[in-house]
Scaffold this motif. Structure first.
Motif, short mmCIF file in Angstrom:
data_model
loop_
_atom_site.label_atom_id
_atom_site.label_comp_id
_atom_site.label_asym_id
_atom_site.label_seq_id
_atom_site.Cartn_x
_atom_site.Cartn_y
_atom_site.Cartn_z
N MET A 84 9.91 0.33 -7.88
CA MET A 84 8.82 -0.56 -8.67
C MET A 84 9.41 -1.96 -8.99
SD MET A 84 6.17 1.10 -8.43
CE MET A 84 5.09 0.28 -9.57
N CYS A 85 10.61 -1.92 -9.57
CA CYS A 85 11.17 -3.16 -9.82
C CYS A 85 11.25 -4.15 -8.50
CB CYS A 85 12.81 -3.06 -10.36
SG CYS A 85 12.63 -2.08 -11.71
N ALA A 86 11.56 -3.74 -7.52
CA ALA A 86 11.53 -4.57 -6.19
C ALA A 86 10.14 -4.95 -6.03
CB ALA A 86 11.95 -3.77 -4.95
N LEU A 125 4.26 -11.67 1.76
CA LEU A 125 4.95 -10.87 0.67
C LEU A 125 4.10 -10.14 0.01
CD1 LEU A 125 6.86 -14.36 -0.78
CD2 LEU A 125 7.96 -12.15 0.06
N PHE A 126 2.75 -10.61 -0.34
CA PHE A 126 1.70 -9.55 -0.83
C PHE A 126 1.71 -8.27 -0.16
CE2 PHE A 126 -0.45 -13.16 -3.24
CZ PHE A 126 -0.26 -13.04 -4.24
N ILE A 127 1.50 -8.44 1.11
CA ILE A 127 1.59 -7.16 1.94
C ILE A 127 2.95 -6.15 1.56
CG2 ILE A 127 1.13 -6.05 4.37
CD1 ILE A 127 -0.34 -8.52 4.82
N LEU A 128 3.93 -6.77 1.72
CA LEU A 128 5.08 -6.19 1.68
C LEU A 128 5.31 -5.62 0.16
CD1 LEU A 128 7.73 -5.62 2.59
CD2 LEU A 128 8.83 -7.74 1.87
N SER A 129 4.75 -6.30 -0.81
CA SER A 129 5.02 -5.76 -2.27
C SER A 129 4.08 -4.59 -2.38
CB SER A 129 4.75 -7.09 -3.11
OG SER A 129 3.22 -7.30 -3.13
N GLY A 130 2.86 -4.67 -1.74
CA GLY A 130 2.07 -3.79 -1.69
C GLY A 130 2.56 -2.08 -1.10
N ALA A 131 3.20 -2.49 -0.06
CA ALA A 131 3.69 -1.51 0.80
C ALA A 131 4.91 -0.76 -0.18
CB ALA A 131 4.10 -1.80 2.10
N ALA A 178 -5.04 -9.22 -0.97
CA ALA A 178 -4.57 -10.53 -1.02
C ALA A 178 -3.68 -10.82 -0.20
CB ALA A 178 -3.85 -10.66 -2.59
N GLY A 179 -2.86 -10.26 0.45
CA GLY A 179 -2.08 -10.73 1.69
C GLY A 179 -2.96 -10.79 3.04
#
Length: 224
Positions: A84-86, A125-131, A178-179
């Motif tokens: 979650m921090c990442a 980056l948005f897609i990666l953060s969501g995953a 968003a991604g």
């Protein structure tokens, strides 16, 4: 005009996902006490989060205490804290990159092609953060459900899905959406740019035909 509106919509959705990710990371309502069978202590609710656990008594008084050690957490909560921090860092970075790469943001000596790559980077980056956010949320939810239906686990130790997990799914969906918006916008811009760079075919006009005929007749009259 449509492209600018699409970018603003993607930025707003990504901002909602980023704020939701921050909220989920700090909320203590990841695991909530379950009132089943002989567990009749209904005036006391236990919340377990990534950083603290809270006890709420009859909706009047609530006490929270930070975990003394990371080792006191279960394996799923330990991994969820780091993930979650990442995810929070990645969502914030994606939001900042998207803000810089938006079409309405003008930077000195920054051509549109470079901004297109910036938009694509923000989308990825948005897609990666969501995953990354989906992994701990689904992991903790799976552990709670498995323990709930496990007859070996004591009734007092069984937990239910907390509000933080539902908010985490919504936030992850917003980040991925968003991604997808930013990546699709970059794709549309690439197609538009390729069409714009194609050399147009020129056809001779009537004036050019008449001018050529005049020159040819004039050259023939000189040799007669």
């Amino acid at each position: 005009m449509v492209g600018a509106a699409l970018q603003i919509a993607g930025l707003l959705v990504g901002g909602i996902g980023m704020i939701g990710t921050f909220a989920v990371t700090g909320m203590p309502q990841w695991r909530v006490s379950a009132f089943i069978e002989n567990n009749i202590i209904v005036f006391e609710t236990i919340w377990e989060g990534l950083w603290m656990h809270c006890i709420r008594q009859a909706n009047i008084r609530m006490q929270c205490k930070v975990y003394d050690s990371v080792l006191a957490l279960s394996s799923d909560l330990q991994a969820s804290r780091g993930l979650m921090c990442a995810g929070s860092v990645l969502s914030f970075l994606a939001f900042m990159v998207a803000t810089i790469g938006m079409k309405c943001t003008r930077c000195a000596r920054s051509p549109w092609q470079d901004k297109g790559y910036i938009i694509l980077t923000a989308g990825l980056l948005f897609i990666l953060s969501g995953a990354v956010e989906l992994v701990p949320v689904c992991w903790v939810a799976n552990t709670i459900i498995s323990d709930f239906y496990n007859p070996v686990v004591n009734v007092a130790q069984k937990r239910e899905l907390g509000e933080a997990l539902y908010l985490g799914w919504v936030a992850a969906f917003c980040l991925v959406a968003a991604g997808a918006i930013f990546c699709s916008f970059y794709r549309c811009c690439e197609k538009t740019r390729s069409y714009g760079y194609s050399a147009p075919t020129r056809y001779p006009t009537d004036s050019q035909h008449s001018h050529g005929k005049t020159e040819s007749s004039y050259s023939k009259s000189q040799y007669v």
